[in-house]
Design a protein around this motif. Structure first.
Motif, short mmCIF file in Angstrom:
data_model
loop_
_atom_site.label_atom_id
_atom_site.label_comp_id
_atom_site.label_asym_id
_atom_site.label_seq_id
_atom_site.Cartn_x
_atom_site.Cartn_y
_atom_site.Cartn_z
N GLN A 7 -3.62 11.25 3.54
CA GLN A 7 -4.53 10.46 2.70
C GLN A 7 -4.61 9.02 3.20
O GLN A 7 -3.76 8.54 3.94
CB GLN A 7 -4.04 10.47 1.24
CG GLN A 7 -4.02 11.85 0.61
CD GLN A 7 -3.62 11.80 -0.85
OE1 GLN A 7 -3.67 10.75 -1.50
NE2 GLN A 7 -3.24 12.95 -1.39
N ALA A 8 -5.66 8.35 2.76
CA ALA A 8 -5.80 6.94 3.07
C ALA A 8 -4.83 6.12 2.21
O ALA A 8 -4.43 6.57 1.12
CB ALA A 8 -7.23 6.49 2.80
N PRO A 9 -4.45 4.95 2.67
CA PRO A 9 -3.60 4.09 1.85
C PRO A 9 -4.29 3.68 0.55
O PRO A 9 -5.52 3.64 0.47
CB PRO A 9 -3.37 2.87 2.74
CG PRO A 9 -3.59 3.37 4.13
CD PRO A 9 -4.68 4.40 4.00
N LEU A 28 0.31 1.51 10.29
CA LEU A 28 -1.05 0.99 10.24
C LEU A 28 -1.20 -0.18 11.21
O LEU A 28 -0.33 -1.05 11.29
CB LEU A 28 -1.36 0.53 8.82
CG LEU A 28 -1.27 1.60 7.74
CD1 LEU A 28 -1.35 0.97 6.36
CD2 LEU A 28 -2.37 2.64 7.92
N GLN A 42 -4.45 4.25 12.66
CA GLN A 42 -3.10 4.78 12.52
C GLN A 42 -2.92 5.90 13.53
O GLN A 42 -3.50 6.98 13.37
CB GLN A 42 -2.88 5.28 11.09
CG GLN A 42 -1.47 5.72 10.80
CD GLN A 42 -1.27 5.99 9.32
OE1 GLN A 42 -2.17 6.48 8.63
NE2 GLN A 42 -0.09 5.67 8.79
N TYR A 84 -9.73 3.94 10.01
CA TYR A 84 -10.17 3.68 8.64
C TYR A 84 -11.09 2.45 8.62
O TYR A 84 -10.79 1.45 9.28
CB TYR A 84 -9.00 3.37 7.73
CG TYR A 84 -8.01 4.49 7.52
CD1 TYR A 84 -6.82 4.55 8.22
CD2 TYR A 84 -8.26 5.49 6.57
CE1 TYR A 84 -5.89 5.56 8.01
CE2 TYR A 84 -7.34 6.51 6.35
CZ TYR A 84 -6.16 6.54 7.07
OH TYR A 84 -5.26 7.54 6.85
N TRP A 140 -10.54 1.74 0.73
CA TRP A 140 -10.41 2.35 2.05
C TRP A 140 -11.33 3.56 2.16
O TRP A 140 -11.54 4.27 1.18
CB TRP A 140 -8.97 2.83 2.29
CG TRP A 140 -7.92 1.77 2.27
CD1 TRP A 140 -7.50 1.04 1.18
CD2 TRP A 140 -7.12 1.35 3.37
NE1 TRP A 140 -6.50 0.18 1.55
CE2 TRP A 140 -6.24 0.35 2.89
CE3 TRP A 140 -7.05 1.71 4.72
CZ2 TRP A 140 -5.30 -0.30 3.70
CZ3 TRP A 140 -6.12 1.08 5.54
CH2 TRP A 140 -5.26 0.09 5.04
N GLY A 141 -11.84 3.79 3.36
CA GLY A 141 -12.49 5.05 3.61
C GLY A 141 -11.46 6.16 3.73
O GLY A 141 -10.25 5.90 3.71
N LEU A 142 -11.94 7.38 3.86
CA LEU A 142 -11.03 8.52 3.98
C LEU A 142 -10.37 8.58 5.35
O LEU A 142 -9.33 9.20 5.51
CB LEU A 142 -11.79 9.82 3.72
CG LEU A 142 -12.35 9.97 2.30
CD1 LEU A 142 -13.11 11.30 2.18
CD2 LEU A 142 -11.26 9.89 1.25
N GLY A 143 -10.99 7.92 6.32
CA GLY A 143 -10.46 7.94 7.68
C GLY A 143 -11.08 9.04 8.50
O GLY A 143 -11.47 10.09 7.98
N GLN A 192 0.84 5.27 0.88
CA GLN A 192 0.10 6.28 1.64
C GLN A 192 0.81 7.62 1.57
O GLN A 192 1.93 7.75 2.05
CB GLN A 192 -0.08 5.85 3.10
CG GLN A 192 -0.99 6.81 3.88
CD GLN A 192 -1.16 6.41 5.33
OE1 GLN A 192 -0.26 5.86 5.95
NE2 GLN A 192 -2.34 6.69 5.89
N TYR A 245 0.84 -1.19 0.00
CA TYR A 245 0.00 0.00 0.00
C TYR A 245 0.88 1.25 0.00
O TYR A 245 1.92 1.29 0.67
CB TYR A 245 -0.92 0.02 1.23
CG TYR A 245 -1.77 -1.21 1.34
CD1 TYR A 245 -1.31 -2.33 2.02
CD2 TYR A 245 -3.00 -1.29 0.71
CE1 TYR A 245 -2.07 -3.49 2.09
CE2 TYR A 245 -3.77 -2.44 0.78
CZ TYR A 245 -3.28 -3.54 1.47
OH TYR A 245 -4.04 -4.69 1.52
#
Lengths: 106, 119
Positions: free
Chosen positions: A41-43, B45, B39, B94, B109-112, A37, A35
Motif C-alpha cells: 500500500q501507499a504510505p 522511501l 521506493q 508515487y 498519495w497515489g496508489l503507486g 505504510q 507515515y
C-alpha cells in the motif's frame, strides 16, 4: 545532506505501547511528519507537524519532537498497527525520509 | 475516482527515459506542491522532487542531473522524466500532494506504479 536515523524494527505485544525514534541533527527545530505504510500500500500520514493527528487517525498515535530526537508513540497496540513507519522532514527545501521502522505486534 | 493516479509504462529499457504522469482528480492543482517519491523493492522511501503550479521545481540532489518534472495545470497533471535509467531505478513510483499551509506535510498519495528497468 541531512540524515534521519530510525531503528530497523520494533516488536511489542498486543496492547502495549510502541515508541519509534527518529534522530537527526537539531531535528527539534524542524517539523516532523510520520507515515504508516502497510505491505503493498501507499504510505498514509499519521502525524504531521510533530504532534498533530490528521482526521481519521486514531488518538492512539501521538508524536513529540525535541533536541535531536523525534518520537512516534503507538499506544494500546493493535494487530492492524503492524506496518513500516517513516519519519520525514524538509531540509533546504528537499524532503528527507528516515530509513523506516518495521513494527511487529506479537 | 482515485484522487491521485500515476500512469505510464511499467517496463523501461536501460539507458532510456522513464516517463510518468500523475492526474489530480481531487481539488485544485494550484494550491499545493506536487511530489514524486519512489521506493525500490524492499527499501525505504526516496523523495525525487516537487513542482508548484507556477513551474517552480526542486529536485533531489542525487538525481538532479537526470530529472525533469513538469506540470500542465489545464489538464491537472504533472509529470516525471528520469533519463538514462538503470536497474537501480526499478521502483514503485508515487505521486503525492504536499500541503503548504504549515509544516509541508504530504497528505495525499497515489496508489503507486511499479516501473521495472530491464532489457
Amino acid at each position: 545532506s541531512y540524515d534521519l536515523t530510525q531503528p530497523l524494527s520494533v516488536s511489542l505485544a498486543l496492547g502495549q505501547t510502541a515508541t519509534i525514534t527518529c534522530r537527526g541533527d537539531k531535528i527539534g527545530t524542524k517539523n516532523v511528519h510520520w507515515y504508516q505504510q502497510k505491505p503493498g500500500q501507499a504510505p498514509v500520514l499519521v502525524i504531521y507537524r510533530d504532534d498533530e493527528r490528521p482526521s481519521g487517525i486514531s488518538e492512539r498515535f501521538s508524536g513529540s519532537n525535541s533536541g535531536n530526537t523525534a518520537t512516534l508513540t503507538i499506544s494500546r497496540a493493535q494487530a492492524g498497527d503492524e506496518a513500516d513507519y517513516y519519519c520525514q522532514v524538509w531540509h533546504n527545501r528537499a524532503a528527507v525520509f528516515g530509513s523506516g521502522t518495521q513494527v511487529t505486534v506479537l | 475516482q482515485v484522487p491521485l493516479h500515476e500512469s505510464g509504462p511499467s517496463l523501461v529499457k536501460p539507458s532510456e527515459t522513464l516517463s510518468l504522469t500523475c492526474t489530480v482528480s481531487d481539488g485544485s492543482i494550484s494550491s499545493h506542491y506536487w511530489s514524486w517519491i519512489r521506493q525500490s523493492p524492499g527499501k525505504g522511501l526516496e523523495w525525487i522532487g516537487y513542482i508548484y503550479y507556477d513551474g517552480t521545481t526542486n529536485y533531489n540532489p542525487s538525481l538532479k542531473s537526470r530529472i525533469t518534472i513538469s506540470i500542465d495545470t489545464s489538464k491537472k497533471q504533472f509529470s516525471l522524466n528520469l533519463s538514462s535509467v538503470t536497474a537501480a531505478d526499478t521502483a514503485v513510483y508515487y505521486c503525492a500532494r504536499v500541503d503548504l499551509s504549515s509544516g509541508w506535510y504530504t497528505d495525499l498519495w497515489g496508489l503507486g506504479t511499479l516501473v521495472t528497468v530491464s532489457s
